[in-house]
Design an enzyme around this catalytic site. Sequence first.
Site, short mmCIF file in Angstrom:
data_model
loop_
_atom_site.label_atom_id
_atom_site.label_comp_id
_atom_site.label_asym_id
_atom_site.label_seq_id
_atom_site.Cartn_x
_atom_site.Cartn_y
_atom_site.Cartn_z
N ARG A 1 -28.39 87.43 88.04
CA ARG A 1 -29.37 87.19 87.00
C ARG A 1 -30.50 88.20 87.12
O ARG A 1 -30.88 88.58 88.22
CB ARG A 1 -29.95 85.78 87.13
CG ARG A 1 -28.97 84.69 86.82
CD ARG A 1 -29.50 83.35 87.33
NE ARG A 1 -30.77 83.00 86.71
CZ ARG A 1 -30.89 82.33 85.57
NH1 ARG A 1 -29.81 81.94 84.93
NH2 ARG A 1 -32.07 82.05 85.08
N SER B 1 -28.39 87.11 98.34
CA SER B 1 -28.07 85.91 99.12
C SER B 1 -26.87 86.07 100.04
O SER B 1 -25.84 85.40 99.91
CB SER B 1 -27.89 84.73 98.19
OG SER B 1 -29.08 84.58 97.44
N ASP C 1 -31.72 83.51 98.28
CA ASP C 1 -31.95 82.41 97.33
C ASP C 1 -32.75 81.26 97.95
O ASP C 1 -33.56 80.62 97.27
CB ASP C 1 -30.64 81.90 96.71
CG ASP C 1 -29.54 81.67 97.74
OD1 ASP C 1 -29.80 81.85 98.95
OD2 ASP C 1 -28.42 81.33 97.34
MG MG Z 1 -27.50 81.14 93.28
#
Ligand code: MG
Length: 503
Positions: A112, A181, A234
Amino acid sequence: MRSGMGKVAVGSAVVCAATACAVAALVVRHRMRSSSNWARAEAILRELEEKCSTPIDKLRQVADAMTVEMHAGLASEGGSKLKMLISYVDNLPSGDEKGLFYALDLGGTNFRVLRVQLGGKEGRVIKQEAVEVSIPPYLMVGSSHELFDFIAAELAKFVASEGEDYHLSTGRQRELGFTFSFPVRQTSIASGSLIKWTKGFSIDDMVGEDVVGELTKAMERQGLDMRVTALVNDTIGTLAGGRYYDNDVVIAVILGTGTNAAYVERAQAIPKWHGLLPKSGEMVINMEWGNFRSSHLSLTEYDQALDDDSLNPGEQIFEKIISGMYLGDIVRRVIWKMAEEAALFGETVPPKLREQFTIRTPVMSAMHHDTSPDLKVVGTKLKEIFGISSTSLKTRRMVVKICDIIARRGARLAAAGMVGILKKQGRDTPPSAGEKQRRVVAMDGGLYEHYTIFSKCLESTLSEMLGDVSESVVITHANDGSGIGAALLAASHSQYLGVEEES
Ligand code: MG
Ligand code: ADP
């Protein structure tokens, strides 16, 4: 003629009788076989249930083991399966953050990009916008160059699409918080090297490399003038985002494709960084708890097989029994065994049952939540995925039970892990006078968000383990809190800090 006919007649009567007998025998044998098959299937289920059981005292042992491993990981480098990594985040968002900032979140099947206009204490989040892009699977196992070029190109497109209402102060460079992450050994707030890949990524030329350097080079190749001012994962992003909205957030947990947790630690409780950290103050620790393991985890032959077949055998054992990437595949392995050994779907075993990941966790969840009296969803999924044309209700019920056992084990173990963190923080007992009454866990991830039975079970297990204390423990669902959190950290580590923001 007559006698002949008679003989023929007698003969055919004999043949008929014999056929009837044979048919009867076949039916009986079939019934016997199917009833012994069913008994076998039930035995497999019972064994699964037993191996996966997580009574409260076992959960307490898991929580204790988590606390012990946390201490060990903080004490020395390599002291535990838990890496307990320093995040270099020692000041969580205060609300004063101001200006236009970006975030990029990479760490699962999608990434994202996000922009946010921050208005300080009064303005807060004035405006935000995000775009999600799925990562073509070939890029997850290709070269770092290709992966980062793809990401930087999407980022450049996103920047190019910016509306009038986002405002970058004149003369300033765009600044980005990068949520990456995977396990990273940080060297500062904005640099760190990749320790290893997880969650199905495997790009050899990246391991040991500086993550920010790779992204920066790719952005340059794309002609994008942007600087990474915070590198987080994250959990850190979720903790930061959570704290921005709620001052009592002290833990963040991710239950998505993978799983991880971060929490706020007292700097003096981190022996391996003594001398490097201020003696007073706090430091956010990235636990990398997906790699936790303990003899108290209820592991089965299916988990063993899943681990053997994985890209990272022997690693991320906790993640492999509680996270979204794997839950569905454990279920598939149990069903497969029942198909092979108990003819759950008749004499032939559907070939796709032998293939990894043919049951994804969202499918498992859909079957598990099937409330129709005849379990229509289960039937449909089995037909769609495996081409099994018809199943008995009994069989469909069996599938649901398997989902239930696997989901509950995962949820209960995740809860035990959380209790381990609360213990480490000394927050598993009632708050004393003068202490904050609330202990908030910022939770994020598609598994927790969408798998209701899983999340309900996690919450009730927390209550079961914490008793009265559970009233002061609050879970907030930080929906994509990690994106905004990373942007906030980019702001609080901006290269222009102290420089007056023009209005
Ligand atoms: Mg995620
Ligand atoms: P990521 O962890 O990849 O950053 P998310 O937090 O959105 O992304 O989590 C996605 C994961 O959540 C999926 O891989 C899947 O395992 C799980 N998930 C998504 N939808 C569902 C669902 N309906 N039921 C159960 N699990 C789901």
